[in-house]
Design an enzyme around this catalytic site. Structure first.
Site, short mmCIF file in Angstrom:
data_model
loop_
_atom_site.label_atom_id
_atom_site.label_comp_id
_atom_site.label_asym_id
_atom_site.label_seq_id
_atom_site.Cartn_x
_atom_site.Cartn_y
_atom_site.Cartn_z
N LYS A 51 -41.23 -103.82 -78.52
CA LYS A 51 -39.80 -104.04 -78.76
C LYS A 51 -39.17 -104.68 -77.52
O LYS A 51 -39.12 -104.06 -76.46
CB LYS A 51 -39.06 -102.73 -79.05
CG LYS A 51 -37.62 -102.98 -79.53
CD LYS A 51 -36.71 -101.80 -79.37
CE LYS A 51 -36.09 -101.72 -77.99
NZ LYS A 51 -35.05 -102.78 -77.76
N CYS A 65 -36.13 -104.56 -60.61
CA CYS A 65 -36.29 -103.13 -60.32
C CYS A 65 -36.63 -102.89 -58.86
O CYS A 65 -36.21 -101.89 -58.27
CB CYS A 65 -37.39 -102.53 -61.20
SG CYS A 65 -37.05 -102.61 -62.97
#
Length: 479
Positions: free
Chosen positions: A182, A290
């Site tokens: 996804k 990140c």
């Protein structure tokens, strides 16, 4: 300063459909529900396409297709045969690299130079690298007879949509697993383009399935009872929810979450090189990284000199059209992310830090935030503790290496760090004490498919990339 004439990449090389369905069992299918979402160009707020919002029944179909493909074809295929498909995917990615780079910049907002010169070469490299491992798994040091886990549920973020897809799909397929992936709801287009690449490479139906949607779609996928492996990259908050939802189940989990990395510059560092590394560490991809070096720890004796050089360098950065090859700073990915960056930056000012940004025109349409640095930052400030995920740098000082380590580790995160010094012994001393999964020395944000990546503490657990990345997709227990 030189003036740069516009040098836009053509968007005519991409063919974006008005509407997309779901990619299940090698075919495009309509969702069983009526919900639809739209993805927009963050630089102009133009609607790019509409896509299906998969519901639980759609996720059921995708997992069933992946299970069937695993049981009947992919899980039984010899590694040398799996490798051929991975090599083919890598070559198709290379052939379509220009198109995919433009599509990524349109949907994500990142400068075309980054998607073209960083993201796409790394995407192909990951498929090439793991293709090489597919028939050598017993030599990976993980046991004499490693076996695939089965069906992998993979949920990826919006900051590196196609690269995060490659990080997850390439090792999963190399190890013999099948995948339901996804993509993020704000950046689905390159994942949907990858579905076509799977067909172009003649990948057996059901080996890779792609379902689009928002958080509820990801939740249905992660919680599905017939999933054997969960891999997630995203926020620490969502990572906690996933960890709770799979606790006590047989599912294997890899979580790559947030970070608040320290970029540590000692007084003996090569100053110009360090400035470039600091800029790359936090302003690459608009800070949507990140492992971004969002905390600059600079030795007190060179603070003034480094800040002056850093401000000069920031004044040369060009913000604007992501498809312009001269652009350094693109658009923020979404209105929601822009609001978060603004809110935390305003909190920094309220708490007493001094804010500075270079003078640069901001486009009227789209989501934009100028490169920003804060000085006079205390460790208690929100901007020094919370992940901003934007082009905002907090500057702190230190006097001794021990103080640098203490301040760098004073965070709930532990994903990455950078050390700038001419002394190799100091680099090794620091790396041994920094609680970070990746420590860069005299560089920052360097990635290689052969090198493992992952964090400690609230930055997650497990490793992606390299030989270590195979372990997450293999059952190495004795039979």
């Amino acid at each position: 300063m030189f003036e740069y004439a516009p040098a836009p990449e053509s968007r005519d090389i991409v063919d974006i459909r008005p509407s997309y369905g779901l990619f299940i069992n090698g075919e495009w299918v309509d969702s069983l529900g009526d919900a639809r979402d739209k993805t927009i160009n963050p630089a102009s707020e133009e609607v790019l396409a509409e896509f299906a919002h998969a519901n639980e029944a759609d996720v059921d179909r995708a997992v069933a297709a992946a299970r069937k493909a695993y049981d009947s074809v992919w899980g039984r295929l010899p590694g040398r045969e799996r490798a051929k498909y991975l090599f083919r995917i890598a070559r198709v990615v290379q052939e379509r690299a220009r198109e995919l780079a433009v599509l990524e910049s349109l949907d994500n907002g990142k400068p075309i130079r980054e998607s073209r010169d960083v993201d796409l070469p790394l995407v192909a490299a990951h498929f090439f690298y793991y293709a090489g491992w597919a028939d050598k798994l017993e030599h990976a040091g993980l046991g004499p007879a490693p076996r695939p886990l089965g069906v992998a549920a993979q949920v990826i973020p919006w900051n590196f949509p196609l690269l995060m897809l490659a990080w997850k799909i390439a090792p999963a397929l190399a190890c013999g697993n099948t995948v339901v992936l996804k993509p993020a709801e704000t950046t689905p287009l390159t994942a949907l383009a990858f579905a076509e690449i799977c067909r172009q490479a003649d990948l057996p139906p059901g080996v890779v399935n792609i379902v689009t949607g928002a958080g509820d779609t990801g939740q249905a996928l992660v919680n599905h009872p017939d999933v054997d492996k969960v891999a997630f990259t995203g926020s620490t908050e969502v990572g906690r929810l996933i960890a709770r939802s799979v606790a006590g189940s047989r599912k294997r989990v890899t979580l790559e979450l947030g970070g608040k990395a320290a970029n540590i510059v000692f007084e003996d560092a090569a100053l110009d090189q360090a400035v470039e590394g600091v800029v790359n560490g936090i302003f690459f991809n608009q800070g949507h990284v990140c492992c971004a070096g969002s905390r600059l720890l600079v030795q007190e004796s060179i603070e003034a000199e480094l800040l002056a050089a850093l401000k000069r360098r920031l004044s040369t950065l060009r913000m604007g059209d992501p498809l312009d090859k001269n652009t350094d700073i693109g658009a923020i990915n979404s209105a929601a992310q822009l609001a978060k960056i603004r809110e935390l930056s305003e909190a920094g000012e309220r708490e007493g830090a001094e804010r500075w940004s270079p003078s640069c025109p901001i486009p009227e349409k789209g989501f934009w935030f100028p490169p920003t640095l804060f000085t006079g930052v205390a460790q208690s400030h929100r901007i020094a503790r919370e992940e901003i995920f934007g082009p905002v740098l907090s500057v702190l000082t230190f006097r001794t290496p021990a103080e640098a380590v203490e301040k760098a580790n004073n965070t709930p995160y532990g994903l990455s760090a950078g050390v700038w010094t001419e002394k190799g012994s100091r680099i090794l001393w620091m790396a041994d004490r920094l609680r970070a999964g990746v420590v860069w020395a005299n560089t920052f944000n360097r990635f290689d498919p052969a090198s493992p990546f992952g964090g400690y503490k609230e930055s997650g657990y497990g490793r992606e990339g390299g030989r270590h990345g195979l372990e997450a997709y293999l059952d190495v227990r004795p039979m």
